[in-house]
Design a protein around this motif. Structure first.
Motif, PDB file in Angstrom:
ATOM      1  N   PRO A 108       9.528  55.772 -34.542  1.00 13.89           N
ATOM      2  CA  PRO A 108      10.065  55.100 -33.355  1.00 13.89           C
ATOM      3  C   PRO A 108      10.175  53.585 -33.466  1.00 13.89           C
ATOM      4  O   PRO A 108      10.974  52.973 -32.767  1.00 13.89           O
ATOM      5  CB  PRO A 108       9.094  55.487 -32.235  1.00 13.89           C
ATOM      6  CG  PRO A 108       7.869  55.978 -32.906  1.00 13.89           C
ATOM      7  CD  PRO A 108       8.259  56.441 -34.278  1.00 13.89           C
ATOM      8  N   SER A 112      15.129  53.311 -37.058  1.00 13.23           N
ATOM      9  CA  SER A 112      16.531  52.935 -36.828  1.00 13.23           C
ATOM     10  C   SER A 112      17.047  51.935 -37.855  1.00 13.23           C
ATOM     11  O   SER A 112      18.249  51.706 -37.944  1.00 13.23           O
ATOM     12  CB  SER A 112      16.698  52.362 -35.417  1.00 13.23           C
ATOM     13  OG  SER A 112      15.995  51.139 -35.288  1.00 13.23           O
ATOM     14  N   GLU A 172      15.899  44.196 -33.304  1.00 12.55           N
ATOM     15  CA  GLU A 172      15.880  45.647 -33.144  1.00 12.55           C
ATOM     16  C   GLU A 172      14.453  46.189 -33.174  1.00 12.55           C
ATOM     17  O   GLU A 172      14.127  47.137 -32.456  1.00 12.55           O
ATOM     18  CB  GLU A 172      16.729  46.297 -34.238  1.00 12.55           C
ATOM     19  CG  GLU A 172      16.963  47.765 -34.030  1.00 12.55           C
ATOM     20  CD  GLU A 172      17.991  48.333 -35.011  1.00 12.55           C
ATOM     21  OE1 GLU A 172      17.997  49.555 -35.166  1.00 12.55           O
ATOM     22  OE2 GLU A 172      18.770  47.556 -35.604  1.00 12.55           O
ATOM     23  N   ASN A 176      12.933  48.290 -30.164  1.00 16.86           N
ATOM     24  CA  ASN A 176      12.313  49.604 -30.371  1.00 16.86           C
ATOM     25  C   ASN A 176      10.898  49.619 -29.795  1.00 16.86           C
ATOM     26  O   ASN A 176      10.464  50.627 -29.214  1.00 16.86           O
ATOM     27  CB  ASN A 176      12.291  49.974 -31.857  1.00 16.86           C
ATOM     28  CG  ASN A 176      13.673  50.251 -32.402  1.00 16.86           C
ATOM     29  OD1 ASN A 176      14.632  50.477 -31.666  1.00 16.86           O
ATOM     30  ND2 ASN A 176      13.798  50.241 -33.715  1.00 16.86           N
ATOM     31  N   ASP A 179      11.133  50.063 -26.134  1.00 17.06           N
ATOM     32  CA  ASP A 179      11.388  51.478 -25.822  1.00 17.06           C
ATOM     33  C   ASP A 179      10.076  52.284 -25.872  1.00 17.06           C
ATOM     34  O   ASP A 179       9.847  53.168 -25.041  1.00 17.06           O
ATOM     35  CB  ASP A 179      12.401  52.085 -26.774  1.00 17.06           C
ATOM     36  CG  ASP A 179      13.816  51.558 -26.546  1.00 17.06           C
ATOM     37  OD1 ASP A 179      14.078  50.972 -25.476  1.00 17.06           O
ATOM     38  OD2 ASP A 179      14.651  51.731 -27.458  1.00 17.06           O
TER      39      ASP A 179
END
Length: 183
Positions: A108, A112, A172, A176, A179
């Motif tokens: 997680p 990505s 990013e 993440n 999130d």
């Protein structure tokens, strides 16, 4: 609104970690690592980088606050050291612009970024063995363990500095982590 606290371990880029989160529109605060754990009001914690393990203040106690934690450089080493991993001197030494291979696309925090990402990292000290429960998620030719994750406990670490301009996809990484905090 999600609140992420950056713990100041007196690293040269700590203010940039705070700024990167603020620039993403996150409610964030920079607090000293001597702040009592009961005074930390956060949905997530970033353990910043810093000069050495002798000045980590209350960082071990912050791991017990039951919120996601992202350790950056020294922050990752604190997590590893406190939870049974092993930290030692890096062979490379100082800062380097390196390519990190992402070893787990489902991770997680850095999945990505697969298959690889360019980062700016210090390798004076580094994690040599991840603690039990952690997965080794990133590697480079300079440092075997560039990233680690334990999604079950929401504990994550990267050897590199996502907050600096030299790191390609640093924003990013913070997105993440946001999130993760919102999950």
């Amino acid at each position: 609104m999600t609140r992420i606290v950056v713990i100041d371990n007196h690293g040269q880029f700590t203010h940039l970690e705070h700024r990167a989160l603020r620039d993403l529109g996150i409610d964030t605060e920079l607090v000293d690592n001597d702040t009592p754990p009961e005074e930390i009001d956060a949905d997530g914690i970033v353990l910043s980088g810093g000069p050495d393990m002798d000045r980590i203040g209350n960082c071990p106690d912050y791991l017990e606050l039951d919120v996601p934690v992202l350790g950056i450089c020294l922050g990752m080493q604190i997590i590893a050291s406190e939870l049974g991993g092993r930290v030692g001197s890096g062979e490379y030494g100082g800062y380097a612009d390196v390519t990190v291979g992402v070893l787990d696309e489902s991770d997680p925090l850095i999945g990505s970024l697969a298959p690889e990402t360019r980062v700016w990292a210090s390798h004076a000290d580094e994690v040599k063995e991840v603690p039990a429960g952690f997965t080794h998620t990133g590697s480079s030719d300079v440092c075997s363990i560039e990233a680690m994750s334990d999604p079950d406990r929401d504990l994550y670490g990267v050897q590199w500095h996502p907050e600096v301009a030299h790191t390609e996809n640093g924003e990013e990484v913070f997105e993440n982590f946001l999130d993760i905090c919102n999950a």
